[in-house]
Design a protein around this motif. Structure first.
Motif, PDB file in Angstrom:
ATOM      1  N   ASN A  68       2.502   5.617  26.158  1.00 18.06           N
ATOM      2  CA  ASN A  68       1.284   4.872  26.154  1.00 18.06           C
ATOM      3  C   ASN A  68       0.950   4.383  24.691  1.00 18.06           C
ATOM      4  O   ASN A  68       0.708   3.325  24.699  1.00 18.06           O
ATOM      5  CB  ASN A  68       0.198   5.848  26.622  1.00 18.06           C
ATOM      6  N   ARG A  71       3.451   1.423  24.372  1.00 19.04           N
ATOM      7  CA  ARG A  71       3.021   0.350  25.347  1.00 19.04           C
ATOM      8  C   ARG A  71       1.842  -0.379  24.834  1.00 19.04           C
ATOM      9  O   ARG A  71       1.664  -1.504  24.947  1.00 19.04           O
ATOM     10  CB  ARG A  71       2.532   1.065  26.754  1.00 19.04           C
ATOM     11  N   THR A  81       9.557  -3.917  30.067  1.00 23.86           N
ATOM     12  CA  THR A  81      10.303  -3.561  31.611  1.00 23.86           C
ATOM     13  C   THR A  81      11.110  -2.367  31.125  1.00 23.86           C
ATOM     14  O   THR A  81      11.097  -1.251  31.442  1.00 23.86           O
ATOM     15  CB  THR A  81      11.159  -4.595  32.229  1.00 23.86           C
ATOM     16  N   THR A  84       9.230   0.561  29.884  1.00 24.39           N
ATOM     17  CA  THR A  84       8.582   1.253  30.967  1.00 24.39           C
ATOM     18  C   THR A  84       9.520   2.252  31.855  1.00 24.39           C
ATOM     19  O   THR A  84       9.268   3.131  32.050  1.00 24.39           O
ATOM     20  CB  THR A  84       7.809   0.240  32.102  1.00 24.39           C
ATOM     21  N   TRP A  88       9.081   6.211  30.230  1.00 24.60           N
ATOM     22  CA  TRP A  88       8.400   6.675  31.505  1.00 24.60           C
ATOM     23  C   TRP A  88       9.138   7.147  32.820  1.00 24.60           C
ATOM     24  O   TRP A  88       9.165   8.051  33.079  1.00 24.60           O
ATOM     25  CB  TRP A  88       6.874   5.712  31.572  1.00 24.60           C
ATOM     26  N   THR A 142       8.055  -3.186  35.229  1.00 25.08           N
ATOM     27  CA  THR A 142       7.204  -2.999  33.949  1.00 25.08           C
ATOM     28  C   THR A 142       5.767  -2.714  34.246  1.00 25.08           C
ATOM     29  O   THR A 142       5.101  -3.017  35.627  1.00 25.08           O
ATOM     30  CB  THR A 142       7.010  -4.394  33.190  1.00 25.08           C
ATOM     31  N   PHE A 143       4.909  -1.822  33.265  1.00 26.53           N
ATOM     32  CA  PHE A 143       3.696  -1.830  33.689  1.00 26.53           C
ATOM     33  C   PHE A 143       2.769  -2.898  33.807  1.00 26.53           C
ATOM     34  O   PHE A 143       1.556  -3.055  34.160  1.00 26.53           O
ATOM     35  CB  PHE A 143       2.958  -0.701  32.386  1.00 26.53           C
TER      36      PHE A 143
END
Length: 170
Positions: A68, A71, A81, A84, A88, A142-143
């Motif tokens: 996070n 990110r 991407t 992520t 994670w 990705t997120f």
């Protein structure tokens, strides 16, 4: 006449039959139930399930906090991407017992009932799905990508939303 059931749980209220109060009581009483023994989770017989859960939770909490932080520091133009997936999702899946999933890039579906090579060529399709586990597709994105919308920046290869892509593949 209405039947009132009493529960010894002061902070838990159950509705319906999905998680009945008598099941909770059997768990509290320590009765043998499937899925509550260390062996059910491939742990050593002397290893406590609560300790294993706490270890996994603490590991993933630390991984999430690190991810996070990275990110939030990404520039707007960076898709995120790789971050992520690597920082994670692959760690999460590994902790859940999937192992380290290799990158597939795309998966193909072929019609095994084809009678000729020309028909077989028409019947096969390739989908840009990133990973696979035991023949189950896992598409790690990705997120920044909504699951219900196509990727507008990469529309040529990704014409469908991630959800639609997996649904069509299945």
């Amino acid at each position: 006449m209405q039947t009132v059931s009493r529960s010894s749980f002061t902070t838990v209220t159950t509705e319906g039959a999905i998680l009945p109060a008598d099941l909770l009581q059997r768990i509290v009483d320590g009765r043998e139930l499937e899925g509550l023994r260390p062996e059910d989770y491939h742990l050593a017989p002397s290893e406590r399930l609560n300790e294993a859960i706490s270890r996994s939770w603490n590991r993933l909490l630390g991984v999430w906090e690190g991810f996070n932080e990275q990110r939030l520091g990404l520039p707007e133009g960076d898709r995120g991407t790789t971050l992520t997936r690597e920082r994670w999702l692959l760690i999460l899946l590994q902790e859940l017992g999937y192992g380290r999933l290799p990158y597939a890039g795309s998966l193909s579906v072929e019609n095994e009932d084809s009678f000729s090579q020309a028909k077989a060529d028409q019947a096969s399709a390739t989908y840009p799905i990133s990973h696979e586990y035991d023949r189950a597709p896992l598409h790690l994105i990705t997120f920044r990508q909504p699951l219900d919308r196509a990727d507008s920046e990469r529309a040529e290869r990704f014409r469908r939303s991630p959800h639609s892509l997996l649904q069509e593949f299945l």
